[in-house]
Design a protein around this motif. Structure first.
Motif, PDB file in Angstrom:
ATOM      1  N   LEU A 255       0.817  -1.205   0.000  1.00  0.00           N
ATOM      2  CA  LEU A 255       0.000   0.000   0.000  1.00  0.00           C
ATOM      3  C   LEU A 255       0.857   1.265   0.000  1.00  0.00           C
ATOM      4  O   LEU A 255       0.463   2.293  -0.552  1.00  0.00           O
ATOM      5  N   SER A 256       2.032   1.189   0.594  1.00  0.00           N
ATOM      6  CA  SER A 256       2.908   2.364   0.667  1.00  0.00           C
ATOM      7  C   SER A 256       3.814   2.515  -0.548  1.00  0.00           C
ATOM      8  O   SER A 256       4.516   3.517  -0.664  1.00  0.00           O
ATOM      9  N   ALA A 257       3.807   1.548  -1.455  1.00  0.00           N
ATOM     10  CA  ALA A 257       4.679   1.611  -2.632  1.00  0.00           C
ATOM     11  C   ALA A 257       4.477   2.876  -3.472  1.00  0.00           C
ATOM     12  O   ALA A 257       5.459   3.441  -3.962  1.00  0.00           O
ATOM     13  N   PRO A 258       3.240   3.362  -3.672  1.00  0.00           N
ATOM     14  CA  PRO A 258       3.100   4.594  -4.458  1.00  0.00           C
ATOM     15  C   PRO A 258       3.875   5.786  -3.870  1.00  0.00           C
ATOM     16  O   PRO A 258       4.409   6.606  -4.618  1.00  0.00           O
ATOM     17  N   LEU A 259       3.969   5.859  -2.553  1.00  0.00           N
ATOM     18  CA  LEU A 259       4.756   6.927  -1.950  1.00  0.00           C
ATOM     19  C   LEU A 259       6.235   6.748  -2.286  1.00  0.00           C
ATOM     20  O   LEU A 259       6.940   7.720  -2.585  1.00  0.00           O
TER      21      LEU A 259
END
Length: 194
Positions: A98-102
């Protein structure tokens, strides 16, 4: 004590006592290595004629930033969700994904800064190329992260992921520079300040 044992002891103390710096350097090194591999391939298949050192430096800068992010992310996940049971591992892997886009925003953001791009150019590149990276990362990293969180001690997490990243970073540098071969072949872009 032999020289090898002294070097090994020094490396172990450095790695364990300076995890943040070490993780940033490892991440940067892997992005640089991925770019070198990618450019070597591009030269081999004649998509570019010379090696572009400035491009590799940009990848190194992006690696420092994403390494810092990864260091803090894994530190947070380990403190917030201790344990190795399936439910805890699934939470960690889900939150990591879920944090990969950041992480991709940081990656493309650093590239945009060193290339002096406008905000809309950064956003466009993040949207068009970041989606490809996110899909690929979702496929690659879910199983990798299960192994990472289950088998490895926290101080080795960024190292392990960075080793896997060598392959992924080769792909990432290809995606990041896929539309730029003509620009690289002529000269260093005017907006690139390294």
């Amino acid at each position: 004590m032999s020289r090898y044992e002294k070097a090994k002891s020094l490396a172990r103390r450095w790695f364990l006592n300076r995890k943040f710096i070490t993780n940033c350097c490892i991440s940067s090194s892997m992005l640089v290595a991925g770019d070198v591999v990618q450019q070597s391939y591009e030269i081999f298949v004649r998509r570019q004629s010379v090696y572009h050192q400035h491009r590799t430096f940009k990848m190194g800068y992006a690696g420092l930033a994403t390494g810092a992010y990864s260091h803090h992310l894994y530190d947070y996940l380990d403190k917030r969700y201790p344990g190795k049971d399936l439910k805890t591992l699934t939470k960690k892997v889900f939150l990591d994904n879920l944090s990969a886009p950041l992480n991709f925003a940081i990656f493309f953001g650093v590239l945009a800064i060193v290339e002096r791009k406008r905000l809309y150019e950064f956003y466009n590149e993040l949207w068009t190329k970041g989606v490809d990276l996110y899909v690929a990362s979702s496929v690659v990293y879910a199983p990798v992260q299960y192994a990472n969180f289950y088998f490895l001690a926290p101080q080795y997490r960024v190292l392990f992921v960075s080793a896997v990243n060598l392959v992924f970073d080769t792909y990432a540098t290809f995606i990041a520079h896929n539309d730029r071969h003509d620009a690289f072949e002529t000269e260093l872009p005017n907006n690139c300040h390294l």
